[in-house]
Scaffold this motif. Structure first.
Motif, PDB file in Angstrom:
ATOM      1  N   ASN A 142       0.733  -1.013   0.033  1.00 46.80           N
ATOM      2  CA  ASN A 142      -0.109  -0.042  -0.105  1.00 46.80           C
ATOM      3  C   ASN A 142       0.874   1.148   0.051  1.00 46.80           C
ATOM      4  O   ASN A 142       0.443   2.270   0.448  1.00 46.80           O
ATOM      5  CB  ASN A 142      -0.760  -0.115   1.132  1.00 46.80           C
ATOM      6  CG  ASN A 142      -1.935  -1.136   1.018  1.00 46.80           C
ATOM      7  OD1 ASN A 142      -2.676  -1.158   0.098  1.00 46.80           O
ATOM      8  ND2 ASN A 142      -2.199  -1.905   2.178  1.00 46.80           N
ATOM      9  N   ARG A 143       1.825   1.272  -0.448  1.00 46.32           N
ATOM     10  CA  ARG A 143       2.804   2.324  -0.696  1.00 46.32           C
ATOM     11  C   ARG A 143       3.312   2.708  -2.166  1.00 46.32           C
ATOM     12  O   ARG A 143       2.974   1.849  -2.841  1.00 46.32           O
ATOM     13  CB  ARG A 143       4.135   2.107   0.115  1.00 46.32           C
ATOM     14  CG  ARG A 143       3.767   1.769   1.524  1.00 46.32           C
ATOM     15  CD  ARG A 143       3.432   3.127   2.255  1.00 46.32           C
ATOM     16  NE  ARG A 143       4.523   3.968   2.500  1.00 46.32           N
ATOM     17  CZ  ARG A 143       5.533   3.952   3.425  1.00 46.32           C
ATOM     18  NH1 ARG A 143       5.509   3.075   4.194  1.00 46.32           N
ATOM     19  NH2 ARG A 143       6.472   5.070   3.369  1.00 46.32           N
ATOM     20  N   ALA A 167      -5.946   9.318   0.097  1.00 45.22           N
ATOM     21  CA  ALA A 167      -5.138   8.281   0.287  1.00 45.22           C
ATOM     22  C   ALA A 167      -5.965   6.988  -0.054  1.00 45.22           C
ATOM     23  O   ALA A 167      -5.353   5.976  -0.521  1.00 45.22           O
ATOM     24  CB  ALA A 167      -4.480   8.125   1.658  1.00 45.22           C
ATOM     25  N   THR A 168      -7.208   6.938   0.218  1.00 44.22           N
ATOM     26  CA  THR A 168      -8.230   6.023   0.005  1.00 44.22           C
ATOM     27  C   THR A 168      -9.491   6.601  -0.410  1.00 44.22           C
ATOM     28  O   THR A 168      -9.952   7.578   0.031  1.00 44.22           O
ATOM     29  CB  THR A 168      -8.350   4.818   1.325  1.00 44.22           C
ATOM     30  OG1 THR A 168      -8.847   5.739   2.233  1.00 44.22           O
ATOM     31  CG2 THR A 168      -7.133   4.258   1.637  1.00 44.22           C
ATOM     32  N   GLY A 200      -2.280  -5.301  -7.153  1.00 46.22           N
ATOM     33  CA  GLY A 200      -0.850  -5.488  -6.562  1.00 46.22           C
ATOM     34  C   GLY A 200       0.403  -5.963  -7.272  1.00 46.22           C
ATOM     35  O   GLY A 200       1.278  -5.971  -6.934  1.00 46.22           O
ATOM     36  N   ARG A 201       0.247  -5.529  -8.867  1.00 44.26           N
ATOM     37  CA  ARG A 201       1.343  -5.990  -9.696  1.00 44.26           C
ATOM     38  C   ARG A 201       1.776  -4.864 -10.535  1.00 44.26           C
ATOM     39  O   ARG A 201       2.285  -3.870 -10.202  1.00 44.26           O
ATOM     40  CB  ARG A 201       0.915  -7.539 -10.075  1.00 44.26           C
ATOM     41  CG  ARG A 201       1.148  -8.512  -9.193  1.00 44.26           C
ATOM     42  CD  ARG A 201       2.714  -8.520  -8.988  1.00 44.26           C
ATOM     43  NE  ARG A 201       2.991  -9.526  -8.005  1.00 44.26           N
ATOM     44  CZ  ARG A 201       3.962 -10.478  -8.112  1.00 44.26           C
ATOM     45  NH1 ARG A 201       4.788 -10.438  -9.286  1.00 44.26           N
ATOM     46  NH2 ARG A 201       4.070 -11.496  -7.329  1.00 44.26           N
ATOM     47  N   GLY A 220      -8.518   0.437  -8.380  1.00 38.87           N
ATOM     48  CA  GLY A 220      -6.962  -0.082  -8.319  1.00 38.87           C
ATOM     49  C   GLY A 220      -6.280   0.848  -7.497  1.00 38.87           C
ATOM     50  O   GLY A 220      -6.967   1.607  -6.758  1.00 38.87           O
ATOM     51  N   PHE A 221      -4.934   0.800  -7.568  1.00 35.65           N
ATOM     52  CA  PHE A 221      -4.035   1.689  -6.825  1.00 35.65           C
ATOM     53  C   PHE A 221      -3.497   2.751  -7.860  1.00 35.65           C
ATOM     54  O   PHE A 221      -2.838   2.204  -8.642  1.00 35.65           O
ATOM     55  CB  PHE A 221      -2.827   0.826  -6.272  1.00 35.65           C
ATOM     56  CG  PHE A 221      -2.053   1.595  -5.211  1.00 35.65           C
ATOM     57  CD1 PHE A 221      -0.774   1.425  -5.157  1.00 35.65           C
ATOM     58  CD2 PHE A 221      -2.955   2.271  -4.327  1.00 35.65           C
ATOM     59  CE1 PHE A 221      -0.045   1.979  -4.220  1.00 35.65           C
ATOM     60  CE2 PHE A 221      -2.095   2.899  -3.053  1.00 35.65           C
ATOM     61  CZ  PHE A 221      -0.626   2.817  -3.136  1.00 35.65           C
ATOM     62  N   TYR A 222      -3.767   4.039  -7.748  1.00 37.53           N
ATOM     63  CA  TYR A 222      -3.430   4.904  -8.642  1.00 37.53           C
ATOM     64  C   TYR A 222      -2.225   5.734  -8.008  1.00 37.53           C
ATOM     65  O   TYR A 222      -2.215   5.928  -7.191  1.00 37.53           O
ATOM     66  CB  TYR A 222      -4.496   5.765  -8.749  1.00 37.53           C
ATOM     67  CG  TYR A 222      -5.506   5.313  -9.620  1.00 37.53           C
ATOM     68  CD1 TYR A 222      -6.717   4.587  -9.198  1.00 37.53           C
ATOM     69  CD2 TYR A 222      -5.767   5.517 -10.939  1.00 37.53           C
ATOM     70  CE1 TYR A 222      -7.733   3.894  -9.879  1.00 37.53           C
ATOM     71  CE2 TYR A 222      -6.548   4.866 -11.888  1.00 37.53           C
ATOM     72  CZ  TYR A 222      -7.546   4.134 -11.286  1.00 37.53           C
ATOM     73  OH  TYR A 222      -8.823   3.611 -11.968  1.00 37.53           O
ATOM     74  N   LEU A 223      -1.099   5.599  -8.826  1.00 34.17           N
ATOM     75  CA  LEU A 223       0.189   6.443  -8.358  1.00 34.17           C
ATOM     76  C   LEU A 223       0.410   7.421  -9.320  1.00 34.17           C
ATOM     77  O   LEU A 223       0.169   7.517 -10.708  1.00 34.17           O
ATOM     78  CB  LEU A 223       1.102   5.196  -8.814  1.00 34.17           C
ATOM     79  CG  LEU A 223       1.072   4.096  -7.770  1.00 34.17           C
ATOM     80  CD1 LEU A 223       2.080   2.931  -8.120  1.00 34.17           C
ATOM     81  CD2 LEU A 223       1.825   4.705  -6.206  1.00 34.17           C
TER      82      LEU A 223
END
Lengths: 114, 114
Positions: free
Chosen positions: A41-42, B9-10, B41-42, B87-90
């Motif tokens: 989660n980073r 953050a979320t 996570g990938r 998803g996780f956005y960066l």
């Protein structure tokens, strides 16, 4: 087609042992190569890069990587693994067709066992 | 020194609702800015990148859009979220014109669409 491969989905190593996380690439020209680490989660943290010069690159947290042009590889290494090194590691290549864009590998999960 | 911020953050949003994720960079001028999505996570998928105010390049046709209203601000938006947008956005930045092209990532935003 340009690509980056991380052939191992997961690498397990005992604490104190040397570790290697593999990366191979297929690009035209002279790429820039990078390694990043991601904890749960980073965001991704930059470890090291190869641009030109010495084939052995030293980076953060005791990591190093060896550029091998003939084998088109850029493997990440550390002489003595720590439990805290357990994370997801990404290899990336840039300078594709003169752009700033990266191609990332699919990631390798490193698990260091106490 | 340079820092990159992302918020929130979320985020948990219903299908069909709008989205706005914000990224800001401090300590540098005219950075290149990037939005990535990381699923499961990938692997990282480049969604958008920007080399200046109002200059946005889209990498993948999708339900999302990006804007850069100020030099160091990058916004990711959607008018109607889909389940597949989870998803996780960066967000990431790099210094243009430097040979290293190192990208530095923010802490990420975890988006869950229900």
């Amino acid at each position: 087609a340009q690509s980056v491969a991380q052939p191992e989905d997961q690498v397990n190593v005992a604490e104190g042992n040397p570790l290697t996380v593999k990366c191979t690439y297929s690009v035209s020209g002279n790429p820039y190569l990078f390694w990043y680490v991601q904890y749960p989660n980073r965001g991704l943290q930059f470890l090291l890069k190869y641009i030109t010069g010495d084939n052995l690159v030293k980076g953060s947290y005791g990591f190093e990587a060896e550029f091998n042009k003939s084998q088109t590889s850029f493997h990440l290494k550390k002489p003595s693994a720590l439990v805290s090194d357990s994370a997801l590691y990404f290899c990336a290549v840039s300078r594709l067709s003169g752009t700033y864009k990266y191609i990332f590998g699919t990631g390798t999960r490193l698990k260091v066992l106490a | 020194s340079q820092t990159i911020h992302q918020w929130p953050a979320t985020l948990v949003q219903p299908v069909g609702s709008p989205l706005s994720l914000e990224c800001t960079v401090e300590g540098t001028s005219n950075p290149n800015l990037y939005w990535y999505r990381q699923a499961a996570g990938r692997g990282l998928q480049l969604l958008f990148y920007s080399v200046g105010i109002g200059q946005i390049s889209s990498e993948v046709p999708q339900n999302l859009s990006a804007s850069r209203p100020q030099d160091r601000q990058f916004i990711l938006s959607s008018k109607k979220l889909l389940l597949s947008d989870s998803g996780f956005y960066l967000c990431a930045w790099s210094v243009p014109g430097r040979e290293t092209d190192t990208q530095y990532f923010g802490p990420g935003t975890r988006l869950t669409v229900l």
